[in-house]
Design a protein around this motif. Sequence first.
Motif, PDB file in Angstrom:
ATOM      1  N   THR A  29      21.603 -60.667 -13.949  1.00  0.00           N
ATOM      2  CA  THR A  29      21.695 -60.713 -12.488  1.00  0.00           C
ATOM      3  C   THR A  29      22.835 -61.652 -12.110  1.00  0.00           C
ATOM      4  OG1 THR A  29      20.195 -62.599 -12.227  1.00  0.00           O
ATOM      5  CG2 THR A  29      19.183 -60.412 -12.296  1.00  0.00           C
ATOM      6  N   SER A  30      23.524 -61.325 -11.013  1.00  0.00           N
ATOM      7  CA  SER A  30      24.606 -62.202 -10.557  1.00  0.00           C
ATOM      8  C   SER A  30      24.691 -62.258  -9.034  1.00  0.00           C
ATOM      9  CB  SER A  30      25.947 -61.731 -11.120  1.00  0.00           C
ATOM     10  OG  SER A  30      26.272 -60.469 -10.573  1.00  0.00           O
ATOM     11  N   GLY A  31      23.716 -61.652  -8.351  1.00  0.00           N
ATOM     12  CA  GLY A  31      23.776 -61.643  -6.889  1.00  0.00           C
ATOM     13  C   GLY A  31      22.380 -61.636  -6.292  1.00  0.00           C
ATOM     14  N   GLY A  32      22.327 -61.665  -4.958  1.00  0.00           N
ATOM     15  CA  GLY A  32      21.045 -61.650  -4.254  1.00  0.00           C
ATOM     16  C   GLY A  32      20.374 -60.293  -4.379  1.00  0.00           C
ATOM     17  N   ARG A  33      21.134 -59.268  -4.012  1.00  0.00           N
ATOM     18  CA  ARG A  33      20.631 -57.908  -4.225  1.00  0.00           C
ATOM     19  C   ARG A  33      21.160 -57.454  -5.574  1.00  0.00           C
ATOM     20  NH1 ARG A  33      21.745 -54.509   1.089  1.00  0.00           N
ATOM     21  NH2 ARG A  33      23.790 -55.480   0.942  1.00  0.00           N
ATOM     22  N   VAL A  34      20.272 -57.058  -6.466  1.00  0.00           N
ATOM     23  CA  VAL A  34      20.651 -56.841  -7.868  1.00  0.00           C
ATOM     24  C   VAL A  34      20.843 -55.351  -8.173  1.00  0.00           C
ATOM     25  CG1 VAL A  34      19.909 -57.171 -10.259  1.00  0.00           C
ATOM     26  CG2 VAL A  34      19.475 -58.963  -8.554  1.00  0.00           C
ATOM     27  N   LEU A  35      19.846 -54.553  -7.840  1.00  0.00           N
ATOM     28  CA  LEU A  35      19.898 -53.119  -8.153  1.00  0.00           C
ATOM     29  C   LEU A  35      19.316 -52.337  -6.977  1.00  0.00           C
ATOM     30  CD1 LEU A  35      18.267 -53.327 -11.713  1.00  0.00           C
ATOM     31  CD2 LEU A  35      20.690 -52.821 -11.303  1.00  0.00           C
ATOM     32  N   ALA A  36      19.768 -51.094  -6.826  1.00  0.00           N
ATOM     33  CA  ALA A  36      19.162 -50.175  -5.857  1.00  0.00           C
ATOM     34  C   ALA A  36      18.646 -48.984  -6.654  1.00  0.00           C
ATOM     35  CB  ALA A  36      20.201 -49.708  -4.839  1.00  0.00           C
ATOM     36  N   ILE A  37      17.349 -48.686  -6.509  1.00  0.00           N
ATOM     37  CA  ILE A  37      16.731 -47.627  -7.308  1.00  0.00           C
ATOM     38  C   ILE A  37      16.496 -46.425  -6.391  1.00  0.00           C
ATOM     39  CG2 ILE A  37      14.864 -47.088  -8.922  1.00  0.00           C
ATOM     40  CD1 ILE A  37      16.577 -49.604  -9.658  1.00  0.00           C
ATOM     41  N   SER A  38      17.341 -45.417  -6.521  1.00  0.00           N
ATOM     42  CA  SER A  38      17.299 -44.263  -5.616  1.00  0.00           C
ATOM     43  C   SER A  38      16.663 -43.057  -6.289  1.00  0.00           C
ATOM     44  CB  SER A  38      18.719 -43.873  -5.202  1.00  0.00           C
ATOM     45  OG  SER A  38      19.322 -44.909  -4.469  1.00  0.00           O
ATOM     46  N   SER A  39      15.884 -42.309  -5.515  1.00  0.00           N
ATOM     47  CA  SER A  39      15.252 -41.093  -6.051  1.00  0.00           C
ATOM     48  C   SER A  39      15.249 -39.996  -5.006  1.00  0.00           C
ATOM     49  CB  SER A  39      13.799 -41.374  -6.439  1.00  0.00           C
ATOM     50  OG  SER A  39      13.704 -42.571  -7.156  1.00  0.00           O
ATOM     51  N   LEU A  40      15.389 -38.766  -5.510  1.00  0.00           N
ATOM     52  CA  LEU A  40      15.278 -37.592  -4.641  1.00  0.00           C
ATOM     53  C   LEU A  40      13.912 -36.957  -4.841  1.00  0.00           C
ATOM     54  CD1 LEU A  40      18.802 -36.114  -5.394  1.00  0.00           C
ATOM     55  CD2 LEU A  40      17.999 -36.684  -3.098  1.00  0.00           C
ATOM     56  N   GLY A  41      13.330 -36.434  -3.775  1.00  0.00           N
ATOM     57  CA  GLY A  41      12.051 -35.735  -3.887  1.00  0.00           C
ATOM     58  C   GLY A  41      11.934 -34.687  -2.798  1.00  0.00           C
ATOM     59  N   LYS A  42      11.014 -33.752  -2.998  1.00  0.00           N
ATOM     60  CA  LYS A  42      10.832 -32.711  -1.967  1.00  0.00           C
ATOM     61  C   LYS A  42      10.277 -33.338  -0.698  1.00  0.00           C
ATOM     62  CE  LYS A  42      10.174 -28.597  -4.770  1.00  0.00           C
ATOM     63  NZ  LYS A  42       9.594 -29.178  -6.034  1.00  0.00           N
ATOM     64  N   THR A  43       9.487 -34.400  -0.864  1.00  0.00           N
ATOM     65  CA  THR A  43       8.926 -35.108   0.291  1.00  0.00           C
ATOM     66  C   THR A  43       9.240 -36.590   0.142  1.00  0.00           C
ATOM     67  OG1 THR A  43       6.885 -35.572  -0.881  1.00  0.00           O
ATOM     68  CG2 THR A  43       6.934 -33.531   0.414  1.00  0.00           C
ATOM     69  N   MET A  44       9.047 -37.303   1.233  1.00  0.00           N
ATOM     70  CA  MET A  44       9.255 -38.757   1.190  1.00  0.00           C
ATOM     71  C   MET A  44       8.311 -39.390   0.167  1.00  0.00           C
ATOM     72  SD  MET A  44      10.608 -41.394   3.369  1.00  0.00           S
ATOM     73  CE  MET A  44      10.498 -40.793   5.012  1.00  0.00           C
ATOM     74  N   GLN A  45       7.061 -38.919   0.127  1.00  0.00           N
ATOM     75  CA  GLN A  45       6.081 -39.482  -0.824  1.00  0.00           C
ATOM     76  C   GLN A  45       6.554 -39.306  -2.258  1.00  0.00           C
ATOM     77  OE1 GLN A  45       5.328 -37.851   1.858  1.00  0.00           O
ATOM     78  NE2 GLN A  45       3.388 -38.492   2.756  1.00  0.00           N
ATOM     79  N   GLU A  46       7.063 -38.099  -2.548  1.00  0.00           N
ATOM     80  CA  GLU A  46       7.506 -37.821  -3.914  1.00  0.00           C
ATOM     81  C   GLU A  46       8.688 -38.726  -4.296  1.00  0.00           C
ATOM     82  OE1 GLU A  46       8.048 -33.557  -4.884  1.00  0.00           O
ATOM     83  OE2 GLU A  46       9.707 -34.239  -6.138  1.00  0.00           O
ATOM     84  N   ALA A  47       9.634 -38.859  -3.366  1.00  0.00           N
ATOM     85  CA  ALA A  47      10.810 -39.699  -3.651  1.00  0.00           C
ATOM     86  C   ALA A  47      10.376 -41.154  -3.837  1.00  0.00           C
ATOM     87  CB  ALA A  47      11.825 -39.573  -2.515  1.00  0.00           C
ATOM     88  N   LEU A  48       9.515 -41.622  -2.948  1.00  0.00           N
ATOM     89  CA  LEU A  48       9.066 -43.027  -3.040  1.00  0.00           C
ATOM     90  C   LEU A  48       8.307 -43.276  -4.342  1.00  0.00           C
ATOM     91  CD1 LEU A  48       7.899 -43.682   0.635  1.00  0.00           C
ATOM     92  CD2 LEU A  48       9.786 -44.824  -0.556  1.00  0.00           C
ATOM     93  N   LYS A  49       7.491 -42.297  -4.725  1.00  0.00           N
ATOM     94  CA  LYS A  49       6.715 -42.468  -5.956  1.00  0.00           C
ATOM     95  C   LYS A  49       7.653 -42.633  -7.156  1.00  0.00           C
ATOM     96  CE  LYS A  49       2.819 -40.636  -8.432  1.00  0.00           C
ATOM     97  NZ  LYS A  49       2.275 -39.405  -8.946  1.00  0.00           N
TER      98      LYS A  49
END
Length: 422
Positions: free
Chosen positions: A378-398
């Motif tokens: 790690t070298s910063g405040g925000r370290v990683l962004a974990i992005s996902s695609l899904g058919k629904t918001m629930q699926e992507a969030l899961k």
Amino acid sequence: MKVLVLGSGGREHAISKKIAESKLVDKLFVAPGNAGTSIDFENIPISVNDFEKIGEFILNEGINLLVIGPEDPLVQGIRNFLENDDRYNDLLIIGPDAYAAQLEGSKDFAKEFMLKYNIPTAAYFKAEKSNYKEATKFMKNLNPPYVLKADGLAAGKGVIIEHNYETACNELWEMLNGKFGRASEKVLIEEFLDGIECSAFVITDGKDFVLLPEAKDYKRIGEDNTGPNTGGMGAVSPVPFFNGDFRNKVLQKVIIPTVDGIKKEKMNYKGFIFFGLINVKGEPYVIEYNVRMGDPETEVVMPRIKSDLVEILIAAAKGNLKDKNIEIDSKVCTTIILASKGYPGSYETNKEISGLENISESIVYHAGTKLVQGKIFTSGGRVLAISSLGKTMQEALKKSYTSVEKINFDNKYYRRDIGFDL
Ligand code: AMP
Ligand code: GLY
């Protein structure tokens, strides 16, 4: 072609990955970049504000397309620097010149522009030391809370929202006396708009535009939108309320008049426009313009673009955007930010990150990371962004939250409620 992307955040990793999908691209460099961009592409150790060195690199390497990620070099005039020198005549540049970048760099400039082109925004008063008394009178006539905005760039910290009138007056006085340095020599006092925020994005050539997917960012550090503001702790796209009537109003009342205004003012604007919006009972108001993409919004916008982004960027840089279309994936994209303990205050760094090799259902965009002898820290405040695609918001969030659990570093922090309010 050869492309150089300037910046080092999740935004630049996401833009770079999308650019690299294009068949038109032979080689991609990122300056200064992070661990992720150095693994995927090639990092160049040059700061985004070192125009001389950037220029030298562009000439030596024969860069064809330059994409500027953050606002600072734009406001400092990187386009002007390059355009004033014949050696860069063939370089395609994504990002406005210094004059147009005032749409982000000066809130006063942005407000005057919005008023001139009849773009809905909060009522305001421009306070300076010389009219402090008048300013407090204007504030007295507003309903609390009071919104105070430093005119200039203040690293995302220049907005204060205060409920108590006396405290707001004191705060205003402190701002005018250098609380944010020269950025708060002028302060805008704004009417408070009560609504839900979202952001719209376009790529423009200064005359026409293509509409990118909209997004909603979660700015506060704490769950239920509590605690101090951050750069953003997560984002989703699309935004369920950004459809039908509201979307149409954003286009007709905000985006089209803004691009028309840019054209009428003959601004040298070829790049992204970020519209920070607030939906007040179905009506869009502009809270701010940014002359670049958002972070972490980019990390949910880029995965939804199906078209060749480079073709669109080239058309924008050449002034040929008219009739260009963009194909957008109807899937939902969500991103969760993994942050260091302490962020947005002073935070820990140099923690080894493990588990990245176990991620298959999400895209991992690096932000504050560095590579040391083959290991990622790690070298910063925000370290990683974990992005996902899904058919629904629930699926992507899961998918995003499952991936988040597989990645570890000491004291990793993230919000568990991204997207839950939609
Ligand atoms: P800005 O830096 O202009 O985006 O402002 C930072 C944050 O302050 C925004 O994301 C909003 O949450 C809030 N904000 C700014 N202006 C207003 C306003 N006029 N009414 C309500 N909230 C505001
Ligand atoms: N996420 C907000 C910004 O990039 O300004």
